[in-house]
Enzyme design. Structure first.
Site, PDB file in Angstrom:
ATOM      1  N   TRP A 130       4.953  -8.581  -7.034  1.00  0.00           N
ATOM      2  CA  TRP A 130       5.364  -9.961  -6.749  1.00  0.00           C
ATOM      3  C   TRP A 130       5.239 -10.314  -5.272  1.00  0.00           C
ATOM      4  O   TRP A 130       5.399 -11.465  -4.904  1.00  0.00           O
ATOM      5  CB  TRP A 130       6.853 -10.110  -7.160  1.00  0.00           C
ATOM      6  CG  TRP A 130       7.654  -8.956  -6.637  1.00  0.00           C
ATOM      7  CD1 TRP A 130       7.972  -7.817  -7.335  1.00  0.00           C
ATOM      8  CD2 TRP A 130       8.137  -8.767  -5.306  1.00  0.00           C
ATOM      9  NE1 TRP A 130       8.637  -6.928  -6.504  1.00  0.00           N
ATOM     10  CE2 TRP A 130       8.751  -7.497  -5.255  1.00  0.00           C
ATOM     11  CE3 TRP A 130       8.127  -9.544  -4.148  1.00  0.00           C
ATOM     12  CZ2 TRP A 130       9.337  -6.979  -4.096  1.00  0.00           C
ATOM     13  CZ3 TRP A 130       8.695  -9.033  -2.994  1.00  0.00           C
ATOM     14  CH2 TRP A 130       9.297  -7.761  -2.977  1.00  0.00           C
ATOM     15  N   ASN A 131       5.023  -9.340  -4.379  1.00  0.00           N
ATOM     16  CA  ASN A 131       5.211  -9.662  -2.955  1.00  0.00           C
ATOM     17  C   ASN A 131       4.134 -10.571  -2.367  1.00  0.00           C
ATOM     18  O   ASN A 131       4.414 -11.397  -1.510  1.00  0.00           O
ATOM     19  CB  ASN A 131       5.434  -8.400  -2.118  1.00  0.00           C
ATOM     20  CG  ASN A 131       4.267  -7.468  -2.107  1.00  0.00           C
ATOM     21  OD1 ASN A 131       3.423  -7.511  -3.001  1.00  0.00           O
ATOM     22  ND2 ASN A 131       4.199  -6.608  -1.117  1.00  0.00           N
ATOM     23  N   LYS A 154      -1.288  -7.875 -15.899  1.00  0.00           N
ATOM     24  CA  LYS A 154       0.150  -7.743 -16.204  1.00  0.00           C
ATOM     25  C   LYS A 154       0.832  -7.923 -14.844  1.00  0.00           C
ATOM     26  O   LYS A 154       0.847  -7.021 -14.012  1.00  0.00           O
ATOM     27  CB  LYS A 154       0.464  -6.357 -16.805  1.00  0.00           C
ATOM     28  CG  LYS A 154       1.944  -6.186 -17.152  1.00  0.00           C
ATOM     29  CD  LYS A 154       2.667  -5.499 -16.015  1.00  0.00           C
ATOM     30  CE  LYS A 154       4.149  -5.412 -16.177  1.00  0.00           C
ATOM     31  NZ  LYS A 154       4.888  -6.640 -15.811  1.00  0.00           N
ATOM     32  N   ALA A 156       4.033  -8.934 -12.176  1.00  0.00           N
ATOM     33  CA  ALA A 156       5.444  -8.560 -12.085  1.00  0.00           C
ATOM     34  C   ALA A 156       6.283  -9.580 -12.857  1.00  0.00           C
ATOM     35  O   ALA A 156       5.963 -10.776 -12.889  1.00  0.00           O
ATOM     36  CB  ALA A 156       5.873  -8.519 -10.628  1.00  0.00           C
ATOM     37  N   SER A 157       7.367  -9.103 -13.450  1.00  0.00           N
ATOM     38  CA  SER A 157       8.144  -9.947 -14.368  1.00  0.00           C
ATOM     39  C   SER A 157       8.869 -11.099 -13.676  1.00  0.00           C
ATOM     40  O   SER A 157       9.331 -12.016 -14.342  1.00  0.00           O
ATOM     41  CB  SER A 157       9.161  -9.085 -15.121  1.00  0.00           C
ATOM     42  OG  SER A 157       8.472  -8.211 -15.978  1.00  0.00           O
ATOM     43  N   GLY A 206       1.896  -1.386  -6.397  1.00  0.00           N
ATOM     44  CA  GLY A 206       3.342  -1.388  -6.600  1.00  0.00           C
ATOM     45  C   GLY A 206       3.964  -0.117  -6.068  1.00  0.00           C
ATOM     46  O   GLY A 206       3.457   0.496  -5.125  1.00  0.00           O
ATOM     47  N   SER A 207       5.055   0.271  -6.710  1.00  0.00           N
ATOM     48  CA  SER A 207       5.843   1.399  -6.214  1.00  0.00           C
ATOM     49  C   SER A 207       5.247   2.736  -6.675  1.00  0.00           C
ATOM     50  O   SER A 207       4.434   2.781  -7.596  1.00  0.00           O
ATOM     51  CB  SER A 207       7.269   1.278  -6.735  1.00  0.00           C
ATOM     52  OG  SER A 207       7.236   1.356  -8.141  1.00  0.00           O
ATOM     53  N   GLU A 228      -2.646   1.236  -5.280  1.00  0.00           N
ATOM     54  CA  GLU A 228      -2.226   0.757  -3.956  1.00  0.00           C
ATOM     55  C   GLU A 228      -0.704   0.797  -3.961  1.00  0.00           C
ATOM     56  O   GLU A 228      -0.070  -0.057  -4.569  1.00  0.00           O
ATOM     57  CB  GLU A 228      -2.696  -0.697  -3.733  1.00  0.00           C
ATOM     58  CG  GLU A 228      -4.189  -0.907  -3.823  1.00  0.00           C
ATOM     59  CD  GLU A 228      -4.921  -0.411  -2.599  1.00  0.00           C
ATOM     60  OE1 GLU A 228      -4.290   0.138  -1.674  1.00  0.00           O
ATOM     61  OE2 GLU A 228      -6.154  -0.553  -2.573  1.00  0.00           O
ATOM     62  N   CYS A 262       3.537  -4.101   2.069  1.00  0.00           N
ATOM     63  CA  CYS A 262       3.234  -2.667   2.055  1.00  0.00           C
ATOM     64  C   CYS A 262       2.731  -2.198   3.413  1.00  0.00           C
ATOM     65  O   CYS A 262       3.080  -1.119   3.872  1.00  0.00           O
ATOM     66  CB  CYS A 262       2.207  -2.361   0.969  1.00  0.00           C
ATOM     67  SG  CYS A 262       0.726  -3.352   1.104  1.00  0.00           S
ATOM     68  N   GLU A 359      10.483   4.129   2.322  1.00  0.00           N
ATOM     69  CA  GLU A 359       9.965   2.805   2.677  1.00  0.00           C
ATOM     70  C   GLU A 359      11.142   1.822   2.673  1.00  0.00           C
ATOM     71  O   GLU A 359      11.904   1.777   1.715  1.00  0.00           O
ATOM     72  CB  GLU A 359       8.922   2.378   1.638  1.00  0.00           C
ATOM     73  CG  GLU A 359       8.401   0.985   1.853  1.00  0.00           C
ATOM     74  CD  GLU A 359       7.345   0.571   0.820  1.00  0.00           C
ATOM     75  OE1 GLU A 359       7.451   0.982  -0.344  1.00  0.00           O
ATOM     76  OE2 GLU A 359       6.421  -0.163   1.209  1.00  0.00           O
TER      77      GLU A 359
HETATM   78  P1  NAP Z   1       6.992  -2.020  -8.939  1.00  0.00           P
HETATM   79  O1  NAP Z   1       8.372  -2.048  -9.416  1.00  0.00           O
HETATM   80  O2  NAP Z   1       6.228  -0.778  -9.037  1.00  0.00           O
HETATM   81  O3  NAP Z   1       6.250  -3.210  -9.710  1.00  0.00           O
HETATM   82  C1  NAP Z   1       4.883  -3.458  -9.549  1.00  0.00           C
HETATM   83  C2  NAP Z   1       4.269  -3.740 -10.901  1.00  0.00           C
HETATM   84  O4  NAP Z   1       4.309  -2.562 -11.695  1.00  0.00           O
HETATM   85  C3  NAP Z   1       5.024  -4.789 -11.713  1.00  0.00           C
HETATM   86  O5  NAP Z   1       4.096  -5.534 -12.457  1.00  0.00           O
HETATM   87  C4  NAP Z   1       5.902  -3.966 -12.612  1.00  0.00           C
HETATM   88  O6  NAP Z   1       6.267  -4.629 -13.787  1.00  0.00           O
HETATM   89  C5  NAP Z   1       4.984  -2.805 -12.916  1.00  0.00           C
HETATM   90  N1  NAP Z   1       5.645  -1.566 -13.289  1.00  0.00           N
HETATM   91  C6  NAP Z   1       6.832  -1.089 -12.878  1.00  0.00           C
HETATM   92  N2  NAP Z   1       7.068   0.119 -13.438  1.00  0.00           N
HETATM   93  C7  NAP Z   1       5.986   0.415 -14.210  1.00  0.00           C
HETATM   94  C8  NAP Z   1       5.643   1.504 -15.044  1.00  0.00           C
HETATM   95  N3  NAP Z   1       6.436   2.557 -15.178  1.00  0.00           N
HETATM   96  N4  NAP Z   1       4.472   1.468 -15.689  1.00  0.00           N
HETATM   97  C9  NAP Z   1       3.641   0.417 -15.557  1.00  0.00           C
HETATM   98  N5  NAP Z   1       3.939  -0.664 -14.790  1.00  0.00           N
HETATM   99  C10 NAP Z   1       5.080  -0.654 -14.116  1.00  0.00           C
HETATM  100  O7  NAP Z   1       6.855  -2.436  -7.423  1.00  0.00           O
HETATM  101  P2  NAP Z   1       7.717  -3.472  -6.643  1.00  0.00           P
HETATM  102  O8  NAP Z   1       8.947  -2.815  -6.188  1.00  0.00           O
HETATM  103  O9  NAP Z   1       7.835  -4.721  -7.417  1.00  0.00           O
HETATM  104  O10 NAP Z   1       6.715  -3.751  -5.437  1.00  0.00           O
HETATM  105  C11 NAP Z   1       6.905  -3.230  -4.196  1.00  0.00           C
HETATM  106  C12 NAP Z   1       6.093  -1.979  -3.963  1.00  0.00           C
HETATM  107  O11 NAP Z   1       4.709  -2.283  -4.015  1.00  0.00           O
HETATM  108  C13 NAP Z   1       6.328  -1.425  -2.583  1.00  0.00           C
HETATM  109  O12 NAP Z   1       6.411  -0.033  -2.617  1.00  0.00           O
HETATM  110  C14 NAP Z   1       5.092  -1.865  -1.824  1.00  0.00           C
HETATM  111  O13 NAP Z   1       4.815  -1.110  -0.683  1.00  0.00           O
HETATM  112  C15 NAP Z   1       4.052  -1.754  -2.872  1.00  0.00           C
HETATM  113  N6  NAP Z   1       2.884  -2.548  -2.527  1.00  0.00           N
HETATM  114  C16 NAP Z   1       1.746  -1.896  -2.172  1.00  0.00           C
HETATM  115  C17 NAP Z   1       0.639  -2.614  -1.782  1.00  0.00           C
HETATM  116  C18 NAP Z   1      -0.631  -1.927  -1.379  1.00  0.00           C
HETATM  117  O14 NAP Z   1      -1.654  -2.592  -1.325  1.00  0.00           O
HETATM  118  N7  NAP Z   1      -0.642  -0.650  -1.127  1.00  0.00           N
HETATM  119  C19 NAP Z   1       0.693  -4.004  -1.762  1.00  0.00           C
HETATM  120  C20 NAP Z   1       1.882  -4.622  -2.119  1.00  0.00           C
HETATM  121  C21 NAP Z   1       2.968  -3.886  -2.518  1.00  0.00           C
HETATM  122  P3  NAP Z   1       7.727  -5.315 -13.953  1.00  0.00           P
HETATM  123  O15 NAP Z   1       7.830  -6.346 -12.892  1.00  0.00           O
HETATM  124  O16 NAP Z   1       7.693  -5.873 -15.328  1.00  0.00           O
HETATM  125  O17 NAP Z   1       8.730  -4.224 -13.777  1.00  0.00           O
END
Ligand code: NAP
Length: 454
Positions: A130-131, A154, A156-157, A206-207, A228, A262, A359
């Site tokens: 979502w960021n 898919k 973020a929710s 994501g995470s 990423e 990130c 982080e």
């Molecule tokens: P997140 O919880 O991992 O969510 C990201 C996406 O993954 C969402 O669509 C989420 O769906 C989905 N997701 C979560 N758990 C999952 C699983 N077990 N299996 C499949 N999909 C899953 O991440 P966040 O906390 O929202 O985002 C922040 C993180 O993203 C930070 O760590 C940030 O550094 C990282 N990020 C990295 C980059 C890069 O380019 N390296 C860029 C931006 C952000 P739901 O929303 O439905 O849970």
């Protein structure tokens, strides 16, 4: 997590969405697979025309689209407008460059003619955060579509309206409906989807836990993934740096996107000789930041996207302070209501406290003092992350050493880390693998076919 738009300024639920049923999901998947058969045969000229059209739509509707972003995740409206503009530039960039990046490449071998051809793989699944709810999706979708693949998103929710708006933009731009679809589903549906043989590869931003889960499933089914993930970028300031330039960049690099980036600078590693001066200026600028309604033009920092992120960040700050760190500014909720977190600076951080390994996804800066470049680089490399890094110095030797030794997917010298369509973007170590953007990004999801003709 429920699929819903919740205003992070007020906590008001703006709209909730019913997730797709299994039958609806199957319909979309079937449509994607079916569309690929014809979409892959479209010419670069046709795809480029649609991308130019998408860019026009983004530019024309940028304020309206930016308001959706701000309402759903809280970034300032001005930064949301920049995000939409950046997506438009990306569309134009790949509209022009994709035919060049994916043209047959000749090679010299023992054959009369050898060449390398880049062919699309099929349906690619993108799991996005979502960021940067537009930028993250576009930087996957645009090269994916230009290469002749089709995409399933898919998102973020907490950003469903962004997800639907993006699908609508591609639709309006003339991309066939089945070539890009948003799936309103929770994370728990990803495993089954990825296992489906019609999905050929996946990307996740994501995470770390989400990345691990996706990669494990993809590994089981032997499908390619690009990940990423998180970062804790070092921002190294040496004594010869232009201090004002460095401090101004330090503030922007930490608080842009309300600190939820990130590639935000998260660990500020400063040479002892200038550390006191750096910290004084840094604190002064943090105190001057205006926290508040992200829709207002003079707001610097809006709320965090969700109450969970607020709680997690606050727990990290408290645990760092409990370990013995000094809190110079912030560390609290500047106003009642909403997910606001005050821009925060921590110093004197004891070894092993959270900023060494975790982080911090919000406007919290961790400052470390070091005696020389060797110590700075050792500290920069001491996390499990390896996304971006910046170094601020006038010393040519130090620049060369830092470029060579810092473990990251990007090193910026006297400039803050940013993404740019012209160069690859991605990380090493636990920040992920694979690249987006540039020529490398568009070649992640293609069959790189060697052709040998006697
Ligand atoms: P997140 O919880 O991992 O969510 C990201 C996406 O993954 C969402 O669509 C989420 O769906 C989905 N997701 C979560 N758990 C999952 C699983 N077990 N299996 C499949 N999909 C899953 O991440 P966040 O906390 O929202 O985002 C922040 C993180 O993203 C930070 O760590 C940030 O550094 C990282 N990020 C990295 C980059 C890069 O380019 N390296 C860029 C931006 C952000 P739901 O929303 O439905 O849970």
């Amino acid at each position: 997590m429920a699929i819903a738009s919740i205003n992070p300024v007020t906590g008001e639920v703006l709209e909730t969405f019913v997730p797709l049923t299994d039958a609806e999901l199957e319909q979309k998947l079937a449509l994607a697979a079916q569309t690929f058969v014809t979409y892959r045969q479209t010419s670069f000229a046709e795809r480029s025309q649609s991308m130019e059209q998408a860019a026009d739509i983004l530019e024309t509707r940028k304020v309206e689209l930016a308001k959706i972003i701000t309402l759903e995740m809280g970034k300032t409206l001005k930064s949301a407008i920049s995000e939409v503009e950046k997506c438009a530039n990306l569309c134009r960039f790949y509209a022009e460059q994709a035919p060049i990046y994916l043209a047959d490449t000749p090679a010299l071998t023992d054959a009369s003619r050898t060449l390398i051809r880049y062919q699309p793989l099929g349906v690619i699944l993108a799991v996005m955060p979502w960021n940067f709810p537009f930028w993250q999706v576009f930087r996957f979708a645009v090269p994916c579509l230009m290469a002749g693949n089709v995409g399933l998103l898919k998102h973020a929710s907490n950003v469903p309206q962004c997800a639907l708006a993006i699908a609508d933009i591609f639709d309006q731009a003339g991309i066939p409906t089945g070539a890009f679809q948003s799936l309103l589903i929770g994370a728990d549906r990803v495993a089954v989807l990825l296992a489906d043989p019609r999905i050929k590869a996946a990307t996740l931003t994501g995470s770390e836990p989400a990345g691990q889960s996706l990669a494990a499933i993809a590994g089981h089914h032997l499908k390619k993934v690009v990940l990423e993930l998180g970062g804790s970028d070092p921002f190294v300031v040496m004594a010869s740096a232009d201090l004002d330039l460095a401090v101004n960049a330090a503030v922007t690099a930490r608080v842009m996107n309300n600190g939820q980036t990130c590639i935000a600078a998260k660990r500020f590693i400063v040479e002892e000789a200038i550390a006191t001066q750096f910290i004084a200026k840094f604190v002064e600028k943090f105190q001057a930041l205006k926290v508040g309604d992200p829709m207002l033009a003079d707001t610097d920092v809006g709320p965090l996207a969700t109450p969970q992120i607020w709680d997690e960040l606050d727990a990290q700050v408290r645990s760092t302070v409990a370990a013995g760190a000094k809190l110079l500014v912030g560390g609290d909720r500047p106003q009642q209501g909403g997910n606001f977190y005050a821009p925060t600076i921590l110093t004197d951080i004891p070894l092993g406290a959270p900023p060494y390994q975790e982080e911090f996804f919000g406007p919290v800066a961790a400052v470390f003092r070091v005696s020389d470049l060797e110590e700075a680089i050792a500290l920069a490399n001491s996390t499990n992350f390896g996304l971006g890094a910046s170094i601020w110095t006038q010393d040519q030797q130090q620049i060369e050493t830092a470029i060579e030794q810092i473990e990251a997917g990007a090193v910026f010298v006297n400039g803050m880390v940013k993404s740019d369509p012209r160069v690859p973007f991605g990380g090493i170590k636990r920040s992920g693998f694979g690249r987006e953007l540039g020529v490398e990004g568009i070649r992640e999801f293609v069959n790189i076919k060697t052709i040998w003709i006697r």
